[in-house]
Design a protein around this motif. Sequence first.
Motif, PDB file in Angstrom:
ATOM      1  N   MET A 145      32.241  23.128  49.096  1.00 41.63           N
ATOM      2  CA  MET A 145      33.589  22.983  49.626  1.00 41.63           C
ATOM      3  C   MET A 145      34.068  24.287  50.244  1.00 41.63           C
ATOM      4  SD  MET A 145      36.366  20.614  47.692  1.00 41.63           S
ATOM      5  CE  MET A 145      37.618  21.800  47.225  1.00 41.63           C
ATOM      6  N   PRO A 166      42.848  22.731  50.467  1.00 47.82           N
ATOM      7  CA  PRO A 166      43.064  23.753  49.448  1.00 47.82           C
ATOM      8  C   PRO A 166      42.669  23.279  48.055  1.00 47.82           C
ATOM      9  CG  PRO A 166      45.158  22.882  50.252  1.00 47.82           C
ATOM     10  CD  PRO A 166      44.083  22.335  51.135  1.00 47.82           C
ATOM     11  N   GLU A 206      43.324  22.716  44.539  1.00 46.98           N
ATOM     12  CA  GLU A 206      44.532  22.534  43.734  1.00 46.98           C
ATOM     13  C   GLU A 206      44.497  23.353  42.449  1.00 46.98           C
ATOM     14  OE1 GLU A 206      47.520  21.317  43.670  1.00 46.98           O
ATOM     15  OE2 GLU A 206      47.381  20.703  45.744  1.00 46.98           O
ATOM     16  N   VAL A 207      43.309  23.543  41.931  1.00 44.28           N
ATOM     17  CA  VAL A 207      43.197  24.258  40.669  1.00 44.28           C
ATOM     18  C   VAL A 207      43.635  25.712  40.846  1.00 44.28           C
ATOM     19  CG1 VAL A 207      41.635  24.969  38.846  1.00 44.28           C
ATOM     20  CG2 VAL A 207      41.366  22.733  39.902  1.00 44.28           C
ATOM     21  N   ARG A 259      50.060  13.461  40.969  1.00 43.41           N
ATOM     22  CA  ARG A 259      49.149  12.461  40.378  1.00 43.41           C
ATOM     23  C   ARG A 259      49.429  12.331  38.896  1.00 43.41           C
ATOM     24  NH1 ARG A 259      46.389  11.387  45.387  1.00 43.41           N
ATOM     25  NH2 ARG A 259      48.417  12.029  46.149  1.00 43.41           N
ATOM     26  N   LEU A 309      38.793  16.806  33.893  1.00 48.47           N
ATOM     27  CA  LEU A 309      39.507  15.621  34.329  1.00 48.47           C
ATOM     28  C   LEU A 309      38.528  14.672  35.007  1.00 48.47           C
ATOM     29  CD1 LEU A 309      42.208  16.434  33.422  1.00 48.47           C
ATOM     30  CD2 LEU A 309      42.617  17.458  35.674  1.00 48.47           C
ATOM     31  N   THR A 360      42.200  13.956  46.514  1.00 49.51           N
ATOM     32  CA  THR A 360      42.877  14.787  45.520  1.00 49.51           C
ATOM     33  C   THR A 360      42.049  14.915  44.249  1.00 49.51           C
ATOM     34  OG1 THR A 360      44.178  12.977  44.598  1.00 49.51           O
ATOM     35  CG2 THR A 360      45.120  14.185  46.435  1.00 49.51           C
ATOM     36  N   LYS A 396      38.958  15.422  44.296  1.00 48.01           N
ATOM     37  CA  LYS A 396      38.105  16.556  44.621  1.00 48.01           C
ATOM     38  C   LYS A 396      38.893  17.858  44.546  1.00 48.01           C
ATOM     39  CE  LYS A 396      35.929  16.009  48.392  1.00 48.01           C
ATOM     40  NZ  LYS A 396      35.329  16.087  49.756  1.00 48.01           N
ATOM     41  N   GLN A 397      40.078  17.842  45.088  1.00 52.31           N
ATOM     42  CA  GLN A 397      40.886  19.059  45.066  1.00 52.31           C
ATOM     43  C   GLN A 397      41.221  19.502  43.647  1.00 52.31           C
ATOM     44  OE1 GLN A 397      43.575  17.374  48.466  1.00 52.31           O
ATOM     45  NE2 GLN A 397      44.020  19.543  48.285  1.00 52.31           N
ATOM     46  N   ASN A 398      41.194  18.549  42.746  1.00 49.62           N
ATOM     47  CA  ASN A 398      41.442  18.907  41.359  1.00 49.62           C
ATOM     48  C   ASN A 398      40.148  19.178  40.600  1.00 49.62           C
ATOM     49  OD1 ASN A 398      44.420  18.772  40.507  1.00 49.62           O
ATOM     50  ND2 ASN A 398      44.188  17.021  41.867  1.00 49.62           N
ATOM     51  N   GLN A 399      39.082  19.233  41.355  1.00 52.20           N
ATOM     52  CA  GLN A 399      37.784  19.547  40.768  1.00 52.20           C
ATOM     53  C   GLN A 399      37.419  18.673  39.584  1.00 52.20           C
ATOM     54  OE1 GLN A 399      37.561  24.239  42.076  1.00 52.20           O
ATOM     55  NE2 GLN A 399      37.708  23.754  39.923  1.00 52.20           N
TER      56      GLN A 399
END
Lengths: 329, 329
Positions: A1, A47, A49-50, A91, B61, B110, B112-115
């Motif tokens: 990513m 981006p 999020e973490v 979420r 998650l 999202t 993915k963005q939150n891994q």
Amino acid sequence: MATIKDVAGAAGVSVATVSRVLNDNGYVHEDTRTKVMLAMKKLNYYPNEVARSLYKRESRLIGLLLPDITNPFFPQLARGAEDELQREGYRLIIGNSDEELEKELDYLQTFKQNQVAGILAATNYPDLPEYSGSFYPVVFLDRTKEGAPSVFSDGRAGGKIAAEEMLRGGSKCITLVKGPDHLPTAQERFSGALDVLQNADAQFQVMSAASFSLNDAAALAEELFAAYPETDGVIASNDIAAAAVLHEALRLGKKVPQDIQIIGYDDIPQSRLLFPPLSTVRQPAYEMGKEAANLLLHMIKKEPLTETAIQMPVTFIKRQTTRKDDDHE
Amino acid sequence: MATIKDVAGAAGVSVATVSRVLNDNGYVHEDTRTKVMLAMKKLNYYPNEVARSLYKRESRLIGLLLPDITNPFFPQLARGAEDELQREGYRLIIGNSDEELEKELDYLQTFKQNQVAGILAATNYPDLPEYSGSFYPVVFLDRTKEGAPSVFSDGRAGGKIAAEEMLRGGSKCITLVKGPDHLPTAQERFSGALDVLQNADAQFQVMSAASFSLNDAAALAEELFAAYPETDGVIASNDIAAAAVLHEALRLGKKVPQDIQIIGYDDIPQSRLLFPPLSTVRQPAYEMGKEAANLLLHMIKKEPLTETAIQMPVTFIKRQTTRKDDDHE
DNA sequence: TTGAAAGCGTTACCAA
DNA sequence: TTGGTAACGCTTTCAA
């Protein structure tokens, strides 16, 4: 990513300016903005999020604590909340407590560890210190707590309506089913109905339901007719219980609503598919979820709240397990 | 909230050793371990999951993608998954797609963005590139994809069983309800039933359901009896449709199962509360959720998989909308 | 057995 | 208008 660095590299700028265009704040020249946007597109950058959450000390996750998503009332609450939250980019992390304190605390703990932006809680333990600490905003859902933000429906009114409709239909020997003692919502609708019944010209008796589970509902229905065979009207603690009672009444060969009226509570989607379709007191579950999400969103944005305790109206859904006014025997 | 630094300070050691006791790896003297543990207790310290996730590039998650939690089949799937994941310290981020591609992609993004550590997907689009990239492990739930890890039940067998039971009960003019075209699971159970019916000594016709929604189900039930009044057996596409058909049959004054047999599919919890209680083909939804979670857990831990496509058995639940063998008219 | 420090991917402050 | 850099809280080398 791809990361922000990659984008910065590709666009020939610093990560700081990429961050600026990303968040649309601070000055950035129109030309470099487009350069950056192009690079983002090219690298299919989104981006992390973490990383954002770490820096901001707040994620875009909301903890949703429910007793049991398997109970048809709650999915609607959840959907209402989700749909609302969704639009603002939040979420849901979901947690089913089964009304067990330990599970609830466990979820609350991990919500905190995940730096949730807020919590929506259908809890039986609103007084837990976890809910008063100022770690995160909390909205109580389908529950109340003195002075705390919450969304719920008017249980007493609902109970009253049920009792009134039952009387209007002419039942003379009513069984009022009282929901689980530890559920304030169940107690409210119960006491609303009780008030009406006590002041009415009708005989009635009370039965207690141990839980809202299917099994208990079925058992209760059997006991009910064994204990009070002369019952000609049942005010159930919720639609599940009502379905069980309807089932048992029909099994015993009773005509519904001629021999016996039945009124449920909640108006879960399946209730209209019962036969006869169930008359019930509707709680606007989906809307309650939405309202709660909305309230929470306001709190998260630290906007001033006009109302903190939102009471939603309850309505009687007249279907066919109750009689018409002039339908008395 | 206390951080690892606070703990280190309180215990008089470096953050590195706190981390070591936290994760129970590397050498750490017994004395200093207890010192650290004491400090953690005193400060009520719990590690920040967000920071962990950032470093590890993987959170604890799991993304759960569902068509609609409001459909009673899915909450059970979700609970099964949740209960299993819970034990290993994973939480669920939930997303309802309403079977819309756009919503699905949005959630996937999202996730993915939150891994997320992995994804459980009840999707209609298993071929999306999002699912084949190696960002995260994916298990398809209630869906199949060639060569991909998935958990599902034996739809063809289920359809067959339904048809066989229908025939066994002696129905001679059967209406077979075909579920939505875009749902492979619906098509499988349909074709299983179709096979049996085609080779049997019975007349039958097919009707198509547009969706699994309550409204469509109710409409379909009406059309069904309008179009095929002579129907004496209905194999429904799921329990919701079956409930609607049962409802309509009773409304028309038919006796169930004497005049008409009805068989559902799924065995959602409410089906036994219908009257007469619904005979149906059971999918072990809760267990499917569990299995899927388990499979995913293995993948996350990079353990070797023995099986990658897990098919769960389906069983006929004989209740009272079907006749006994010798019950033929 | 322990600690210093780099790094995970962002944001925001301060200088330039 | 831009860039360098510290900081968010943690884990993991690498040295000591």
